[in-house]
Enzyme design. Structure first.
Site, PDB file in Angstrom:
ATOM      1  CD  GLU A 119      -2.941  -1.144   2.295  1.00  0.00           C
ATOM      2  OE1 GLU A 119      -2.592  -0.529   3.326  1.00  0.00           O
ATOM      3  OE2 GLU A 119      -3.982  -1.815   2.215  1.00  0.00           O
ATOM      4  CD  GLU A 131       4.836 -21.063  11.724  1.00  0.00           C
ATOM      5  OE1 GLU A 131       5.048 -21.206  12.940  1.00  0.00           O
ATOM      6  OE2 GLU A 131       3.833 -20.485  11.263  1.00  0.00           O
TER       7      GLU A 131
END
Length: 308
Positions: free
Chosen positions: A89, A120
């Site tokens: 963004e 992960e």
């Protein structure tokens, strides 16, 4: 013979059971929602308690970016998705080059849309992705539990390279804080649904990154007053926002602002300096160049007095 009982591993706060939600599955819908909402209300105060550390992280990033470096987020699961959203963004909001704030997600792009839980645990993958960075970059690891191997690998490699490191977690005793120069710990405690860190811990990470990236952009001059100064017109909505910013900042009518923006080749900063400084494009461009592209400083170059 009864075998000896193995010690129970110490759980991160985000993995512990919340004592106030043990009857979660018995609650009426409205009471269930009130409980979740009451816990959500604890997040902002927890972020407030971590503002000194967050401020230190902002200063690290500003110094690095002023010197030509970049910021790199590393996260897995919810943490990685929040990081990716924040980084994505910034270019449309501030006109920032997309290579200046980069999100690295365990498992890559495929893991953004679907859960890939085992990635992960790959510390080597995190280290490999961080190995291409330089000592002039800043690495920010996001791990609610404070022990995610992928993030630990990235922070460890960044420290080996000599890059400043930051950990954002919800665990005051985070294991990987040992390889972070700054630990932004937002102590949100156990989740209403035990271990579901997309809830309070995820909300905390969203608040932290919103504040972090916005503060960095303000410090670097990507705003004028409380207005965006680097927006680029990639669609009709953004073009309308740019014209509105010019009108709000300068007091000129919309048609005048639209005309100056068009005559400035869609460069919002240039149009702002032209309107606020009442100068032509050449003078505005010269002032911006002399000020490193900061609108308020450019205006000082023009007449020696602050605007707005």
């Amino acid at each position: 013979m009864i075998p000896a009982r193995r010690p129970v591993p110490v759980q991160a706060p985000t993995e512990q059971r919340h004592p106030g939600s043990r009857d979660l599955d018995l609650l009426p819908t409205l009471d269930l929602l009130r409980l979740i909402n009451d816990e959500d209300a604890r997040v902002a105060p927890a972020v407030a308690a971590a503002l000194p550390q967050l401020g230190a992280a902002v200063d690290l990033a500003v110094d690095a970016m002023r010197a030509g470096g970049s910021v790199h987020y590393f996260g897995a699961g919810t943490s990685g998705r929040i990081a990716a959203m924040d980084a994505a963004e910034l270019p449309p909001t501030f006109g920032l080059s997309p290579d200046l704030v980069v999100a690295h997600h365990a498992g890559g792009a495929a893991a953004l849309d679907a859960a890939v839980e085992d990635v992960e645990d790959d510390a080597e993958s995190g280290a490999a992705e961080a190995s291409v960075l330089t000592s002039g970059d800043v690495v920010i690891g996001l791990a609610a539990s404070g022990r995610t191997p992928y993030v630990a690998g990235a922070l460890g490699e960044a420290r080996r390279i000599g890059a400043p490191t930051v950990l954002v977690s919800s665990n005051p005793a985070a294991e990987i804080a040992a390889v972070a120069d700054v630990h932004v710990c937002v102590d949100t405690g156990p989740e209403v649904l035990a271990g579901s860190t997309r809830m309070k811990a995820g909300t905390a990470q969203k608040l932290v990154l919103n504040a972090f990236s916005t503060a960095v952009m303000v410090r670097l001059g990507y705003t004028y007053s409380n207005l965006m100064a680097g927006v680029t017109a990639r669609n009709a909505k953004l073009h309308g926002r740019m014209v509105g910013i010019l009108a709000e900042a300068s007091g000129h009518d919309v048609d005048t602002c639209a005309g100056v923006l068009a005559d400035s080749d869609g460069d919002l900063k240039l149009a702002l300096v032209r309107l606020l400084g009442d100068v032509d494009a050449a003078a505005a461009r010269s002032a911006l160049d002399a000020s490193g592209g900061v609108v308020r400083t450019a205006l000082l170059h023009l007449d020696g007095s602050p605007h707005g």
